[in-house]
Design a protein around this motif. Structure first.
Motif, mmCIF file in Angstrom:
data_model
loop_
_atom_site.group_PDB
_atom_site.id
_atom_site.type_symbol
_atom_site.label_atom_id
_atom_site.label_comp_id
_atom_site.label_asym_id
_atom_site.label_seq_id
_atom_site.Cartn_x
_atom_site.Cartn_y
_atom_site.Cartn_z
ATOM 1 N N THR A 135 38.517 -45.582 66.071
ATOM 2 C CA THR A 135 37.551 -45.649 64.983
ATOM 3 C C THR A 135 38.231 -45.419 63.641
ATOM 4 N N TYR A 136 39.133 -44.452 63.591
ATOM 5 C CA TYR A 136 39.870 -44.194 62.354
ATOM 6 C C TYR A 136 40.737 -45.387 61.981
ATOM 7 N N LYS A 137 41.374 -45.988 62.981
ATOM 8 C CA LYS A 137 42.226 -47.157 62.732
ATOM 9 C C LYS A 137 41.400 -48.308 62.166
ATOM 10 N N ALA A 138 40.203 -48.504 62.715
ATOM 11 C CA ALA A 138 39.311 -49.551 62.205
ATOM 12 C C ALA A 138 38.940 -49.279 60.749
ATOM 13 N N TYR A 139 38.645 -48.022 60.444
ATOM 14 C CA TYR A 139 38.313 -47.619 59.072
ATOM 15 C C TYR A 139 39.493 -47.872 58.136
ATOM 16 N N GLN A 140 40.679 -47.478 58.562
ATOM 17 C CA GLN A 140 41.892 -47.640 57.763
ATOM 18 C C GLN A 140 42.161 -49.114 57.455
ATOM 19 N N LEU A 141 42.011 -49.970 58.461
ATOM 20 C CA LEU A 141 42.261 -51.405 58.291
ATOM 21 C C LEU A 141 41.222 -52.058 57.390
ATOM 22 N N ALA A 142 39.984 -51.582 57.458
ATOM 23 C CA ALA A 142 38.946 -52.102 56.569
ATOM 24 C C ALA A 142 39.275 -51.758 55.117
ATOM 25 N N ARG A 143 39.777 -50.538 54.890
ATOM 26 C CA ARG A 143 40.172 -50.133 53.537
ATOM 27 C C ARG A 143 41.320 -51.000 53.025
ATOM 28 N N GLN A 144 42.171 -51.458 53.948
ATOM 29 C CA GLN A 144 43.309 -52.304 53.575
ATOM 30 C C GLN A 144 42.935 -53.789 53.538
ATOM 31 N N LYS A 145 41.641 -54.067 53.810
ATOM 32 C CA LYS A 145 41.114 -55.437 53.834
ATOM 33 C C LYS A 145 41.794 -56.323 54.881
ATOM 34 N N LYS A 146 42.250 -55.708 55.945
ATOM 35 C CA LYS A 146 42.801 -56.446 57.085
ATOM 36 C C LYS A 146 41.674 -56.594 58.106
ATOM 37 N N PHE A 147 40.777 -57.527 57.838
ATOM 38 C CA PHE A 147 39.512 -57.567 58.555
ATOM 39 C C PHE A 147 39.619 -58.083 59.989
#
Length: 210
Positions: A135-147
């Protein structure tokens, strides 16, 4: 046309199946309202309830937040079908917030005191850690716009979320077919509840199906 009809049928089947099992999970959750330390699952956790006052706080936190996480995650997946096009971002924030701060940490704590011995404890603690990390990894990637990668990690997270359902499905199947000792059941479903889920999602990601 036939392919679309099959797809629609499977989607309806998925929605009906989830609705049924979600209702069962909701009924389990409602058993703990009003707050009582001697109902349902807590009946077999009296050692923890009596000797560890904090256990009930972690338990109720896990139970009450996980039911919302389960529903929000499913609605986010089917948001377009329900006409919830703007639902994804806000729902995702709530989903991530609840898991990272409440559901996963409380689940890890409960895993330390899981029934079924050391095997069950290890499994539930690993599950909780994987759930938090994915879940944290998903959040981190969303912040980096790596959708694209964000979507894959959210699938991993939700696959672990529904372990609450698959665990109980396996329990019913195993008890019905084999009638094992209750503690043996915990040792088996502790792993069956989530390991096949994550293997399936990894296969689907590898095959670019999702």
């Amino acid at each position: 046309m036939i392919k679309k009809n099959i797809s629609d049928f499977l989607k309806i089947l998925l929605i009906v199946g989830f609705a049924y099992f979600f209702w069962l999970m909701l009924k389990i959750t409602l058993e703990y309202i009003p707050l009582r330390p001697d109902v349902s699952f807590l009946m077999i956790k009296q050692t923890e309830v009596i000797e560890r006052p904090e256990y009930l706080y972690f338990f109720y936190t896990h139970v009450y937040t996980s039911i919302f996480v389960l529903l929000i995650g499913f609605l986010a997946i089917l948001r377009k079908d329900f006409g919830l096009k703007n639902f994804h971002r806000n729902a995702g924030k709530v989903y991530i917030f609840l898991i990272l701060l409440f559901s996963a940490p409380s689940g890890i704590y409960m895993g330390i005191f899981a029934n079924g011995g050391i095997s069950s404890k290890i499994s539930f603690v690993i599950l909780g850690c994987f759930w938090w990390f994915s879940t944290y990894k998903a959040y981190q990637l969303a912040r980096q716009k790596k959708f694209k990668e964000h979507k894959q990690w959210m699938w991993r997270s939700f696959t672990l979320t529904i372990s609450a359902i698959t665990l109980r499905m396996w329990k019913v199947i195993i008890v019905y077919l084999f009638h094992p000792n209750p503690m043996d059941v915990y040792q088996i479903i502790a792993w069956l509840g989530w390991v096949p889920n994550i293997l399936l999602i990894e296969y689907l990601i590898a095959k670019k199906i999702i």
